[in-house]
Design a protein around this motif. Structure first.
Motif, short mmCIF file in Angstrom:
data_model
loop_
_atom_site.label_atom_id
_atom_site.label_comp_id
_atom_site.label_asym_id
_atom_site.label_seq_id
_atom_site.Cartn_x
_atom_site.Cartn_y
_atom_site.Cartn_z
N GLN A 7 38.23 37.40 31.81
CA GLN A 7 37.92 37.32 33.23
C GLN A 7 38.90 38.23 33.97
OE1 GLN A 7 36.56 33.18 34.53
NE2 GLN A 7 38.19 32.77 33.07
N MET A 8 38.45 38.82 35.06
CA MET A 8 39.30 39.71 35.85
C MET A 8 39.07 39.41 37.33
SD MET A 8 39.25 42.56 38.01
CE MET A 8 37.62 43.21 37.80
N ILE A 9 40.17 39.43 38.09
CA ILE A 9 40.07 39.34 39.54
C ILE A 9 40.90 40.47 40.13
CG2 ILE A 9 39.60 36.87 39.74
CD1 ILE A 9 42.60 36.44 40.30
N PRO A 10 40.47 41.02 41.27
CA PRO A 10 41.31 41.98 41.97
C PRO A 10 42.59 41.28 42.41
CG PRO A 10 39.07 41.97 42.85
CD PRO A 10 39.20 40.80 41.93
N CYS A 11 43.75 41.87 42.11
CA CYS A 11 45.01 41.19 42.38
C CYS A 11 46.17 42.17 42.30
CB CYS A 11 45.20 40.07 41.35
SG CYS A 11 46.68 39.09 41.60
N ASP A 12 47.13 42.05 43.20
CA ASP A 12 48.31 42.92 43.14
C ASP A 12 49.59 42.15 42.86
OD1 ASP A 12 48.67 41.64 45.56
OD2 ASP A 12 48.77 43.48 46.75
N MET A 13 49.47 40.91 42.34
CA MET A 13 50.68 40.16 41.96
C MET A 13 51.33 40.87 40.78
SD MET A 13 49.81 36.12 42.41
CE MET A 13 48.48 36.05 41.24
N THR A 14 52.64 40.69 40.65
CA THR A 14 53.38 41.38 39.60
C THR A 14 54.01 40.37 38.63
OG1 THR A 14 55.36 41.44 40.99
CG2 THR A 14 53.89 43.34 41.11
N GLY A 15 54.96 40.85 37.81
CA GLY A 15 55.64 40.00 36.85
C GLY A 15 56.12 38.70 37.46
N GLY A 16 56.01 37.63 36.70
CA GLY A 16 56.40 36.31 37.17
C GLY A 16 55.21 35.46 37.56
N SER A 17 54.05 36.08 37.66
CA SER A 17 52.85 35.32 38.02
C SER A 17 52.11 34.78 36.80
CB SER A 17 51.91 36.16 38.88
OG SER A 17 51.53 37.34 38.19
N SER A 18 52.57 35.15 35.61
CA SER A 18 51.90 34.69 34.38
C SER A 18 51.85 33.17 34.31
CB SER A 18 52.63 35.22 33.15
OG SER A 18 52.52 36.60 33.08
N GLY A 19 50.71 32.66 33.87
CA GLY A 19 50.53 31.22 33.72
C GLY A 19 50.01 30.52 34.95
#
Length: 73
Positions: free
Chosen positions: A11-23
């Protein structure tokens, strides 16, 4: 927040979050009044160092069964 699309088997969503958002959770049918929704995926990977997409595994019947077993102990 966005509408998921299937891409490269995930699955993919448009997103500009970076490292640390995993999980972080992907919730369907989220209700702000109760804070509840259905977990459909978790943040898994980005498309690069300057991200425009977030990918997450497709959680299906196997994940639901595993969660049910863990919940029962």
């Amino acid at each position: 927040m966005g509408t998921e699309k299937k891409e490269n088997g995930q699955q993919m969503i448009p997103c500009d979050m970076t490292g640390g958002s995993s999980g972080g959770p992907w919730l369907a049918d989220f209700k702000e009044t109760t804070g509840q929704g259905t977990l459909v995926s978790v943040n898994s990977s980005l498309d690069g160092f300057t991200p425009t997409k977030m990918y997450g595994e497709i959680l299906g019947a196997t994940a639901k069964t595993m969660y049910g077993r863990a919940e029962r102990g």
